[in-house]
Design a protein around this motif. Structure first.
Motif, PDB file in Angstrom:
ATOM      1  N   GLY A  24       0.822  -1.207   0.000  1.00 11.65           N
ATOM      2  CA  GLY A  24       0.000   0.000   0.000  1.00 11.65           C
ATOM      3  C   GLY A  24       0.853   1.252   0.000  1.00 11.65           C
ATOM      4  O   GLY A  24       0.521   2.253  -0.623  1.00 11.65           O
ATOM      5  N   PHE A  26       1.478   3.660   2.005  1.00  9.18           N
ATOM      6  CA  PHE A  26       1.158   4.914   2.696  1.00  9.18           C
ATOM      7  C   PHE A  26       1.870   4.958   4.044  1.00  9.18           C
ATOM      8  O   PHE A  26       2.018   3.941   4.726  1.00  9.18           O
ATOM      9  CB  PHE A  26      -0.354   5.034   2.946  1.00  9.18           C
ATOM     10  N   LEU A  34      -4.447  13.527   6.027  1.00  7.14           N
ATOM     11  CA  LEU A  34      -5.668  13.623   5.222  1.00  7.14           C
ATOM     12  C   LEU A  34      -6.909  13.384   6.086  1.00  7.14           C
ATOM     13  O   LEU A  34      -7.941  14.042   5.902  1.00  7.14           O
ATOM     14  CB  LEU A  34      -5.617  12.630   4.054  1.00  7.14           C
ATOM     15  N   ARG A 218     -10.187  10.344   1.673  1.00  8.75           N
ATOM     16  CA  ARG A 218     -10.338  10.062   0.241  1.00  8.75           C
ATOM     17  C   ARG A 218      -9.019   9.523  -0.311  1.00  8.75           C
ATOM     18  O   ARG A 218      -8.299  10.215  -1.043  1.00  8.75           O
ATOM     19  CB  ARG A 218     -10.737  11.384  -0.458  1.00  8.75           C
ATOM     20  N   PHE A 219      -8.695   8.316   0.078  1.00 12.94           N
ATOM     21  CA  PHE A 219      -7.427   7.737  -0.396  1.00 12.94           C
ATOM     22  C   PHE A 219      -7.549   6.235  -0.651  1.00 12.94           C
ATOM     23  O   PHE A 219      -6.568   5.519  -0.703  1.00 12.94           O
ATOM     24  CB  PHE A 219      -6.287   8.034   0.599  1.00 12.94           C
ATOM     25  N   ILE A 220      -8.793   5.761  -0.785  1.00 14.21           N
ATOM     26  CA  ILE A 220      -9.018   4.336  -1.058  1.00 14.21           C
ATOM     27  C   ILE A 220      -9.076   4.120  -2.570  1.00 14.21           C
ATOM     28  O   ILE A 220      -9.891   4.729  -3.258  1.00 14.21           O
ATOM     29  CB  ILE A 220     -10.362   3.889  -0.431  1.00 14.21           C
ATOM     30  N   SER A 221      -8.215   3.248  -3.067  1.00 13.38           N
ATOM     31  CA  SER A 221      -8.202   2.980  -4.507  1.00 13.38           C
ATOM     32  C   SER A 221      -9.458   2.225  -4.912  1.00 13.38           C
ATOM     33  O   SER A 221     -10.082   1.548  -4.095  1.00 13.38           O
ATOM     34  CB  SER A 221      -6.973   2.164  -4.891  1.00 13.38           C
ATOM     35  N   ARG A 222      -9.807   2.332  -6.192  1.00 18.49           N
ATOM     36  CA  ARG A 222     -10.957   1.586  -6.742  1.00 18.49           C
ATOM     37  C   ARG A 222     -10.783   0.086  -6.477  1.00 18.49           C
ATOM     38  O   ARG A 222     -11.745  -0.611  -6.179  1.00 18.49           O
ATOM     39  CB  ARG A 222     -11.070   1.802  -8.262  1.00 18.49           C
ATOM     40  N   GLU A 223      -9.545  -0.341  -6.591  1.00 21.19           N
ATOM     41  CA  GLU A 223      -9.244  -1.768  -6.416  1.00 21.19           C
ATOM     42  C   GLU A 223      -9.559  -2.214  -4.983  1.00 21.19           C
ATOM     43  O   GLU A 223     -10.217  -3.233  -4.769  1.00 21.19           O
ATOM     44  CB  GLU A 223      -7.753  -1.974  -6.700  1.00 21.19           C
TER      45      GLU A 223
END
Lengths: 254, 254
Positions: A24, A26, A34, A218-223
């Protein structure tokens, strides 16, 4: 669109771990920045600084408290006058850095119950960043005294991720002190906030929450969203927060 | 109110150092996150995703490129389709993490001049995050080839902090390649962006910039602002960017 997913403790934990794993990539610094920004923006959206200039940011010893420290800093940058109530500072280096950043903005910190009592009489709003999704009773000192004071203050309150004292999956539950004595009065089942800012996705326990409900992080990927079937709402434009009640809540279009 | 201060290289350096010193307590992760978010928000404010969905984010090997990587990620979260042009990835661990975060969002990265040429034909806008305030000529390969291509693309361009190739204090200057040969044509004195997003405070060299000019990096304390006599404008509400031309530019009220 299917309704937004409410997370169990295990899922919430797993998402955090994936974000901060080697894959990930991060850092806690990034995610907390964020998250805390989203908390501060939610407060600013709901409670204008003309009417709610003095905000008491109540911070616990864990990541929740870290979000609170970041939020306090941003609130100060926005022109609010925050005070931090942090009776048990977290020990990780990051909390100390975040606290120093606040001190550099002349944000004062209080830690005693008597100072808390005074602060509740002189502030306009509360940000509750005490306990997060890993909270389990009993409520340890000094929070067993602080929670009832905060809950009965009558001040507009915004909780971060999960109202303090609520169980991440079961919501408001009967709270006990160490030793088994039940908490009485307004804090018997935890804080009852007016506003909630859920981070990454709402938790199971907040399904029963009836106030204004926002989502941040707002940092969650579509995947990742697909993998965990989160069904997140669309954030407007370049905003870092979205109001859930304005989109859908528990699947119900409002 | 006195006009906003334009920073020399030395001052810009000093402010960064103070922020990240033990006393300032900010981590690079935090500052880069807020800076890159401001860059992405500026692009989103000026170039809507309906008309400018495909953004080519050009990243240099330094902190400027790091801001670009953060911006690319946020642009993807906002619904844009960014591509990264990064022929010389920075070596610091943070750049690799930021790049991994982009790859996890399926943002593709190109590095050759021929791919850059193709990308310039298929994208709607450019974010120029190649050189920052420590740039000094000559322009080293492959940027001596890339800069002319980008400058002559005719695409709407937003530069981060300082247009690539500009001197931080002297602005547009005659550029040379290694060996002394002058750059010709559109890139003879660097990139000429339509939009500029200055970070923390504008730099001396951009006084001559005539396009839309924004400020981001809302993390300077009043104390630091006073110490360096920055005279920063007020940011609106909880925004992370403010348009300078809408406030005052070089002291002149517009």
């Amino acid at each position: 669109m299917p309704p937004i997913r409410y997370l169990t403790a295990k899922l919430a934990q797993q998402i955090d771990e994936e974000l901060m794993s080697a894959a990930g990539a991060f850092s806690l610094d990034q995610l907390m920045e964020l998250a805390g920004l989203a908390c501060a923006q939610t407060l600013a959206k709901v409670y204008g600084k003309q009417t709610h200039e003095k905000v008491l940011v109540c911070c616990g010893p864990g990541n929740q408290g870290g979000d609170g420290l970041v939020a306090a800093r941003h609130l100060s940058m926005f022109g609010y006058k925050p005070t931090i109530y942090m009776p048990k500072p977290g020990k990780k280096d990051i909390y100390q850095r975040l606290h120093t950043q606040c001190k550099n903005l002349s944000i004062s910190t209080i830690d005693s119950i008597s100072d808390l009592r005074n602060a509740l009489n002189s502030h306009h709003a509360i940000m509750d960043a005490i306990f997060g999704f890993s909270f389990e009773p009993p409520v340890r000192a000094p929070f067993d005294e602080a929670l009832p004071l905060i809950a009965s203050s009558g001040l507009p309150t915004i909780s971060v991720d999960i109202p303090s004292g609520w169980h991440v999956e079961n919501g408001p539950i009967k709270l006990t002190r160490e030793g088994g004595e039940e908490l009485k009065g307004d804090a018997a089942t935890g804080i009852s906030p007016d506003v909630l800012i859920s981070l990454t996705a709402p938790k199971e326990g907040v399904r029963v929450f009836k106030g204004r409900h926002f989502l941040g992080g707002r940092f969650i990927s579509r995947e990742l969203e697909k993998k965990f079937e989160l069904n997140l709402p669309e954030y407007p434009g370049y905003e870092q927060i979205v109001e859930l009640s304005a989109v859908s809540k528990g699947g119900e279009k409002l």
